[in-house]
Design a protein around this motif. Structure first.
Motif, PDB file in Angstrom:
ATOM      1  N   ILE A  91       0.853  -1.187   0.000  1.00 11.23           N
ATOM      2  CA  ILE A  91       0.000   0.000   0.000  1.00 11.23           C
ATOM      3  C   ILE A  91       0.888   1.236   0.000  1.00 11.23           C
ATOM      4  CG2 ILE A  91      -0.268   0.346   2.492  1.00 11.23           C
ATOM      5  CD1 ILE A  91      -3.264   0.252   0.168  1.00 11.23           C
ATOM      6  N   VAL A 148      -3.684   4.446   5.452  1.00 15.40           N
ATOM      7  CA  VAL A 148      -5.133   4.547   5.320  1.00 15.40           C
ATOM      8  C   VAL A 148      -5.756   4.269   6.681  1.00 15.40           C
ATOM      9  CG1 VAL A 148      -7.193   3.610   4.222  1.00 15.40           C
ATOM     10  CG2 VAL A 148      -5.078   3.798   2.909  1.00 15.40           C
ATOM     11  N   LEU A 167     -11.658  -1.011   0.141  1.00 17.45           N
ATOM     12  CA  LEU A 167     -10.886   0.118  -0.366  1.00 17.45           C
ATOM     13  C   LEU A 167     -10.480  -0.134  -1.806  1.00 17.45           C
ATOM     14  CD1 LEU A 167      -9.277   2.787   0.362  1.00 17.45           C
ATOM     15  CD2 LEU A 167      -7.347   1.257   0.851  1.00 17.45           C
ATOM     16  N   VAL A 215      -8.269   0.541  -5.152  1.00 18.93           N
ATOM     17  CA  VAL A 215      -6.879   0.947  -5.375  1.00 18.93           C
ATOM     18  C   VAL A 215      -6.537   0.865  -6.852  1.00 18.93           C
ATOM     19  CG1 VAL A 215      -6.089   0.213  -3.084  1.00 18.93           C
ATOM     20  CG2 VAL A 215      -6.038  -1.422  -4.978  1.00 18.93           C
ATOM     21  N   PRO A 258      -4.185   3.901  -3.028  1.00 21.53           N
ATOM     22  CA  PRO A 258      -5.604   4.116  -2.715  1.00 21.53           C
ATOM     23  C   PRO A 258      -6.216   5.217  -3.566  1.00 21.53           C
ATOM     24  CG  PRO A 258      -4.303   3.960  -0.703  1.00 21.53           C
ATOM     25  CD  PRO A 258      -3.322   4.065  -1.838  1.00 21.53           C
ATOM     26  N   ARG A 302     -11.642   8.077  -1.521  1.00 21.55           N
ATOM     27  CA  ARG A 302     -12.721   7.332  -0.897  1.00 21.55           C
ATOM     28  C   ARG A 302     -13.997   8.162  -0.894  1.00 21.55           C
ATOM     29  NH1 ARG A 302      -9.375   6.302   4.420  1.00 21.55           N
ATOM     30  NH2 ARG A 302     -10.692   4.576   5.082  1.00 21.55           N
TER      31      ARG A 302
END
Length: 648
Positions: free
Chosen positions: A335, A339, A349, A351, A364, A367
């Motif tokens: 990642i 987050v 999530l 990505v 990411p 959101r």
């Protein structure tokens, strides 16, 4: 029963428990039966699911057939033939000429290829090797034997399956009728696709998305007209849909607001099983049964709607068709940034993915349950368990893939500052080679340089002004990426300034005007080059950020700033001229800056980046950038500087 007032969650249970509870209730109500069978012609059966086993009605081939051009013979007559002692066979008595696919003569059991034969005369041939019985012969039933099982029940038919059915003598097959899913959008604020929504109105596009998902999973969808937030109207609409469909989806109205009636409607008409599942997005989900039919009340936000349908609607369709769900491919990734996640909820999530060096990087995406573009841009999904508070930058995560894993090797990962030309590059790359992808994440110039430092990107867009030297990017690369040799390639020179509505109704001419009463401003996020430039200009002008209403309000792209201005959410925002032009806004220029692509030398010289560099250096690309307005492409593609590791 109460028709009005807030309907607080009856439950807020974990995902796996909600799935079990809903499944158990549906099974008890007899709502999980396979759909009825129907017989359809083969040419309409691709993608359909078999309702019963398919048995061959005839053999294929249905006769002994020659598999080669040559002569048909009795294998016993060829014994003793060799290169040194050729054997003569008489045509008509011991040998018969055949073409591929011809029936074998009754007493022949082998074929000699034409290239292995020497014709002595019209009645005699010579052979130089013996053949074994059934050499180059397709025996009756070699492919399919009559009464053989061709395909099992609950099999999704593919093109080659249809060919096998036809070869086995079938003209039609028995398949499951696709489950019909009624989709009822709700909300007095909804307006049809194609109309210009007023403030407070929302284009109703969820049903379009959900119907396409249903069809992709093997069902059929019926999109109903939006129903206003009225209890009696909703009761009537759901009741009619239940009588006509296998599954009913009520989109929106599942939350706890005063006009959220879905759970009350389900309770009134049948059994409410679940209201509220501990997932994010998708928390206010309603699951119920009416007249032995599943009724799902899914949230109105598009990402929530997609997630809840994936988790609950797709398994229902597959169960009714009798097809097991095919799990998506998974991979391990790193990642790219920290987050945070809420305790007590499973979070899904989205990505973007790419291979950088030996690692797969998961960046990411923005959101928010209403961010439909997160569905468009997503390459994969990371599940953050409900007992976790999130994931740290650099942590290993498991990713559920939304595209083939092989495609990651042809993905250029760009993390950093946003510019409209990056979107143009992404589009043009796909035109040049559809296998190529530019996956960009907008985290600001500093965020991009830090991603390069951590080895998480191939490219970082940056436009950071050194206030002491007046130079762009070099000192920041030296400071923040000391572990890499970096090549700075100029993408564009661009005009930064103030984006204002057409006609500039507030007469904003300079940064001083941002401090006036009644002027609403929107900023770029901390770490972005635009924010650094603005703060520099404010200090030069002696203007206090605290005197600007909206200074703390942040957007992550120039287009988002322009959209906020165009939507009358704010009066002015800081951004580039091209973003203002794209949304037909007016513009007050403040400064011209250089926007570079910072590229580690190892990638600058790699085959992966070669198409990108060739593209931006092409005259065609420069013409398209110039057409956007607000750019100078004179030095586009030039190397502005090389910064060696250790500060050189």
């Amino acid at each position: 029963m109460h028709k009005h007032g807030r309907d607080y969650y009856l439950s807020d249970i974990p995902l796996d428990e909600a799935i079990r509870k809903f499944g158990r209730t549906l099974a008890e109500a007899g709502a999980l039966r396979n759909t009825a069978p129907e017989r359809i012609p083969l040419d309409r059966a691709n993608g359909r699911v078999t309702a019963e086993p398919i048995w061959a009605e005839r053999s294929s081939p249905h006769y002994d057939a020659s598999a080669m051009d040559g002569v048909a013979v009795r294998a016993a007559d060829t014994v003793g033939a060799s290169e040194t002692r050729p054997l003569k066979l008489s045509v008509g008595d011991q040998a018969a000429w055949v073409d591929t696919g011809d029936p074998m003569p009754r007493d022949a059991d082998a074929v000699i290829m034409v290239e292995d034969i020497q014709e002595t005369d019209s009645e005699t041939i010579e052979i130089y090797a013996p053949v074994s019985p059934y050499q180059h012969v397709r025996a009756l039933g070699e492919d399919i034997a009559a009464a053989e099982l061709v395909l099992p029940q609950s099999h999704r038919l593919r093109p080659h399956d249809l060919a096998a059915c036809a070869a086995a003598g079938l003209t039609e097959v028995s398949v499951r009728v696709p489950p019909n899913v009624a989709i009822i959008p709700t909300g007095s604020e909804l307006t049809p696709i194609g109309q210009s929504p007023k403030p407070g109105e929302i284009i109703e596009f969820n049903s379009l998305m959900l119907a396409a998902m249903v069809e992709e999973w093997g069902g059929t969808a019926t999109r109903h007209a939006p129903v206003s937030d009225d209890f009696d109207l909703l009761v009537r609409a759901v009741s009619e849909a239940v009588s006509e469909s296998d599954i009913v989806i009520v989109n929106a109205g599942s939350s706890a607001g005063a006009e959220d009636y879905t759970s009350k409607v389900v309770s009134h008409l049948g059994e409410l099983v679940v209201h509220g599942v501990a997932i994010k997005p998708g928390h206010p989900l309603v699951l119920g049964v009416v007249d032995s039919k599943p009724v799902l009340g899914i949230p109105g936000y598009p990402v929530s709607a997609a997630v809840t349908c994936e988790k609950f609607l797709r398994p229902l369709i597959e169960r009714m068709l009798g097809t097991p769900g095919q799990p998506r491919e998974r991979t391990q990734a790193v990642i790219s940034r920290k987050v945070h996640s809420s305790l007590g909820e499973d979070e899904f999530l989205r990505v973007r993915l790419g291979r950088v060096g030996e690692r797969t990087i998961a960046a990411p995406i923005q959101r928010g349950a209403g961010v439909v573009m997160s569905l468009v841009r997503a390459d994969g999904i990371v599940t953050i368990p409900r007992f976790s508070e999130g994931v740290d930058a650099g942590e290993q995560v498991e990713v559920e893939l939304l595209r083939p894993i092989e495609s990651l090797d042809s993905t250029v990962v760009a993390i950093g500052s946003h510019d409209v030309t990056l979107d143009l590059i992404a589009s043009e790359l796909r035109r040049v080679d559809p296998r190529l992808t530019l996956a960009s994440s907008n985290v600001g110039s500093l965020g991009g340089l830090l991603a390069l430092r951590r080895g998480e990107a191939h490219v970082a867009g940056t436009h950071l002004l050194d206030e002491e030297t007046g130079e762009y990017n070099v000192s920041f690369v030296r400071r923040y990426v000391p572990n890499e040799d970096i090549v700075l390639v100029t993408l564009v020179h661009r005009v930064q300034g103030l984006i204002v509505p057409p006609g500039n109704p507030k007469s904003i001419e300079s940064l001083d005007d941002l401090t006036r009463r009644g002027v609403r401003f929107v900023n770029r996020q901390r770490g972005s080059g635009t924010r650094v430039l603005l703060d520099y200009l404010l200090r030069e002008g002696g203007i206090e950020p605290g005197d600007i209403s909206g200074y703390e309000r942040e957007e992550f792209t120039h287009l988002a700033v322009a959209a906020a201005v165009a939507g009358d959410v704010v009066d002015v925002g800081m951004g580039v001229l091209s973003a203002a032009r794209a949304l037909r806004m007016d513009f007050v220029p403040l400064s011209t800056e250089r926007y570079d692509l910072a590229i580690p030398k190892q990638y600058y010289e790699s085959p992966l980046l070669e198409p990108v560099l060739s593209l931006i250096r092409s005259d065609d690309f420069k013409r398209k950038v110039d057409a956007l307005g607000g750019y100078d492409t004179t030095t586009t593609g030039d190397v502005a500087a090389e910064v060696n590791r250790g500060g050189g």
